[in-house]
Design an enzyme around this catalytic site. Structure first.
Site, PDB file in Angstrom:
ATOM      1  N   ALA A   1       6.341  -8.477  22.524  1.00 57.08           N
ATOM      2  CA  ALA A   1       6.365  -9.933  22.532  1.00 57.08           C
ATOM      3  C   ALA A   1       4.959 -10.452  22.804  1.00 57.08           C
ATOM      4  O   ALA A   1       4.090  -9.715  23.285  1.00 57.08           O
ATOM      5  CB  ALA A   1       7.319 -10.439  23.609  1.00 57.08           C
TER       6      ALA A   1
ATOM      7  N   HIS B   1      19.970 -13.408  16.353  1.00 57.34           N
ATOM      8  CA  HIS B   1      19.053 -12.487  17.043  1.00 57.34           C
ATOM      9  C   HIS B   1      19.037 -11.127  16.349  1.00 57.34           C
ATOM     10  O   HIS B   1      20.086 -10.522  16.149  1.00 57.34           O
ATOM     11  CB  HIS B   1      19.528 -12.345  18.490  1.00 57.34           C
ATOM     12  CG  HIS B   1      18.661 -11.520  19.360  1.00 57.34           C
ATOM     13  ND1 HIS B   1      18.919 -10.187  19.628  1.00 57.34           N
ATOM     14  CD2 HIS B   1      17.523 -11.830  20.032  1.00 57.34           C
ATOM     15  CE1 HIS B   1      17.993  -9.717  20.431  1.00 57.34           C
ATOM     16  NE2 HIS B   1      17.136 -10.682  20.701  1.00 57.34           N
TER      17      HIS B   1
ATOM     18  N   ASP C   1       5.054  -2.533  19.159  1.00 53.01           N
ATOM     19  CA  ASP C   1       6.134  -3.513  19.143  1.00 53.01           C
ATOM     20  C   ASP C   1       6.125  -4.260  20.469  1.00 53.01           C
ATOM     21  O   ASP C   1       6.366  -3.664  21.509  1.00 53.01           O
ATOM     22  CB  ASP C   1       7.472  -2.783  18.935  1.00 53.01           C
ATOM     23  CG  ASP C   1       8.678  -3.723  18.932  1.00 53.01           C
ATOM     24  OD1 ASP C   1       8.498  -4.950  18.956  1.00 53.01           O
ATOM     25  OD2 ASP C   1       9.802  -3.195  18.904  1.00 53.01           O
TER      26      ASP C   1
END
Length: 204
Positions: free
Chosen positions: A178, A119, A176
């Site tokens: 998801a 990650h 930025d």
């Protein structure tokens, strides 16, 4: 009862102690801890020190190799492919971005791929490295299969985030996020705080 309050240096030092207790080399522990605390300071607790337990467990299970050497698999003047060999993502992603920046400064474009990485944390951190050098930074990555496609029920996709950063002559412009209603880490934060989440974030 008042919530505990820590300075960034206190929180960083605590994170370093936790990581080094898990046999993470001091230099790696400092880099990972710094990245996590910077995420907290940027207002993204989902990518901050809440990840420490996840990372320590991954080290214990052999899913993260804290002493892995990042390998350049192949390379050209403007491109490269790195194999992280399951190193900490913060270490691997920073190395990949710094290599991409060096190539872009020399040849106007740099594109670096990274595989077998743990990650990497908040993508915006690495995109900003490029913008602070007068370059456009762009990152994207895959993730574990947690996400059902629109109208579906089964886990097929990751949250697959991406980030752009643009130099402006002042504070860089950063985008930025998801590709899902929320980052997976925001569920971790809500669960840790015992807070409800908005309808539509999860399927049962």
């Amino acid at each position: 009862m008042d919530k505990p309050c820590f300075t960034p240096s206190q929180l960083t030092a605590c994170a370093i102690r936790i990581l080094t207790a898990a046999h993470v080399p001091p230099g790696v522990a400092q880099q990972v801890a710094g990245s996590l605390v910077r995420a907290n300071l940027a207002g993204h607790d989902s990518h901050g020190v809440i990840r420490l337990l996840q990372y320590v467990r991954a080290v214990e299970k052999g899913e993260i190799d804290p002493v892995a050497t990042i390998e350049v698999v192949r390379e050209s003047a403007t491109t490269a492919l790195l194999d992280a060999h399951w190193a900490f993502g913060q270490v691997a992603a920073r190395q990949a971005m710094e290599l991409a920046i060096a190539k872009a400064e020399a040849h106007d474009l740099g594109a670096v791929g990274l595989r077998n990485s743990a990650h990497i944390g908040r993508l915006g951190e690495y995109a900003l490295l490029a913008a602070e050098r007068g370059l456009i930074g762009f990152l994207t990555c895959n993730a574990s299969q947690f996400v059902a496609p629109y109208g579906g029920l089964d886990r097929v996709f990751g949250t697959n985030p991406f980030a752009y950063a643009f130099p402006t002559g002042g504070q860089p412009l950063l985008v930025d996020f998801a590709t899902t209603p929320a980052a997976e880490g925001k569920l971790r934060v809500a669960m840790a705080k015992g807070q409800p989440i908005p309808e539509g974030w999860i399927l049962d």
